[in-house]
Enzyme design. Structure first.
Site, PDB file in Angstrom:
ATOM      1  N   SER A 229       6.037 -22.753  17.608  1.00  0.00           N
ATOM      2  CA  SER A 229       5.804 -24.210  17.590  1.00  0.00           C
ATOM      3  C   SER A 229       4.310 -24.471  17.726  1.00  0.00           C
ATOM      4  CB  SER A 229       6.520 -24.870  18.766  1.00  0.00           C
ATOM      5  OG  SER A 229       6.156 -26.238  18.864  1.00  0.00           O
TER       6      SER A 229
ATOM      7  N   TYR B 103       7.684 -25.002  28.223  1.00  0.00           N
ATOM      8  CA  TYR B 103       8.014 -24.931  26.787  1.00  0.00           C
ATOM      9  C   TYR B 103       6.805 -24.363  26.034  1.00  0.00           C
ATOM     10  CZ  TYR B 103       9.578 -26.166  22.093  1.00  0.00           C
ATOM     11  OH  TYR B 103       9.948 -26.097  20.755  1.00  0.00           O
TER      12      TYR B 103
END
Ligand SMILES: NC(=O)c1ccc[n+]([C@@H]2O[C@H](COP(=O)([O-])OP(=O)(O)OC[C@H]3O[C@@H](n4cnc5c(N)ncnc54)[C@H](OP(=O)(O)O)[C@@H]3O)[C@@H](O)[C@H]2O)c1
Length: 242
Positions: free
Chosen positions: A137, A150
């Site tokens: 990501s 995250y």
């Protein structure tokens, strides 16, 4: 078009993973679809009878992976692509430090990936062929305030995949890291963000990028923006609300 014959997609019951399954099957690939929600996987298998094999599995049950990997490859009758798409990003408050949420992210986003992709690495190193795709990501590019763990899992995943690529490329195995930006899926539904990429578009770009070995942003603008963002000094970055 993409040329894969047998694939495993882990995290296949919704969002980007589900779209990857659909697009691979349309392209002629037989796909094993892995996730916890058996009803969603069953519906996917019904849409493509005989071309999608559903396997209910929680990726945090790491000990199940070696046996399940063998069972899946036997049932598929071959393997040339493994995609790890499973991921979680629970809502985390600005001042919240929840070890429970943090552990879940590390377990699913990172340790689950390692458990599955270590199996893929061993098999593909032996067969001297194959492609591994890991979904990183843009969130892994810096330690941002909003989602400390995250971000950490995606940065660590990118490092693991780079090391795998460095080990396996001499055996003719591709290890592809893709870094989507905000994409419209169950994971981001609560963000109510405008202008997100559709999960179907993200899947198409991921499969297109997988023709080459390496690490890729899905959008050219992200490639440029994050080259700049990565080079902002830490002392300045901490003052920015990004
Ligand atoms: N959406 C974005 O903006 C965005 C941006 C960059 C990267 N990504 C990454 O893209 C990947 C796909 O996410 P998405 O956006 O498509 O979200 P999503 O629709 O929520 O899909 C997540 C997938 O992960 C599976 N999963 C979660 N926990 C699992 C567990 N314990 N065991 C097995 N499977 C599990 C889910 O299946 P079950 O719930 O059925 O188990 C589901 O299939 C993730 O790695 C995410 O980090 C997303």
């Amino acid at each position: 078009m993409y040329g894969y014959s047998h694939a495993i997609v882990i995290g296949a019951s919704s969002g980007i993973g589900e779209q990857l399954v659909r697009q691979l099957v349309i392209d002629g690939t037989k796909v094993a679809a892995v996730a916890r929600r058996g009803d969603k996987l069953g519906a996917l298998a019904n849409d493509f009878t005989g071309q999608v094999l559903p396997f209910s599995h929680d990726v945090t049950n790491f000990g199940e992976v070696p046996r399940l990997f063998q069972e899946i490859t036997q049932q598929l009758g071959g393997l040339d692509l493994v995609i790890y798409a499973a991921g979680v990003m629970p809502e985390v408050g600005g001042q919240e430090f929840s070890f429970e949420k943090d552990k879940q992210m590390v377990d699913v986003n990172l340790l689950g990936a390692i458990a599955w992709l270590d199996q893929a690495a061993v098999r593909f190193e032996n067969t001297k062929s194959g492609t591994i795709i890991g979904i990183g990501s843009v969130a892994g590019e810096r330690g941002r305030q909003g989602q400390p763990v995250y971000n950490t899992t995606k940065a660590a995943l990118a490092t693991y995949l780079e090391a795998l690529r460095n080990r396996l490329s001499r055996s003719g195995v591709k290890v592809v890291t893709v870094k989507p930006g905000p994409t419209e899926t169950e994971m981001t539904a609560h963000l109510h963000m405008k202008g997100m990429m559709s999960s179907s578009r993200a899947a198409t770009l991921i499969l297109t990028k997988s023709r080459k070995n390496g690490e890729f942003f899905l959008k050219f603008t992200h490639k440029i923006a994050f080259a700049i963002i990565r080079n902002i000094p830490s002392s300045v970055f901490r003052l920015l609300k990004i």
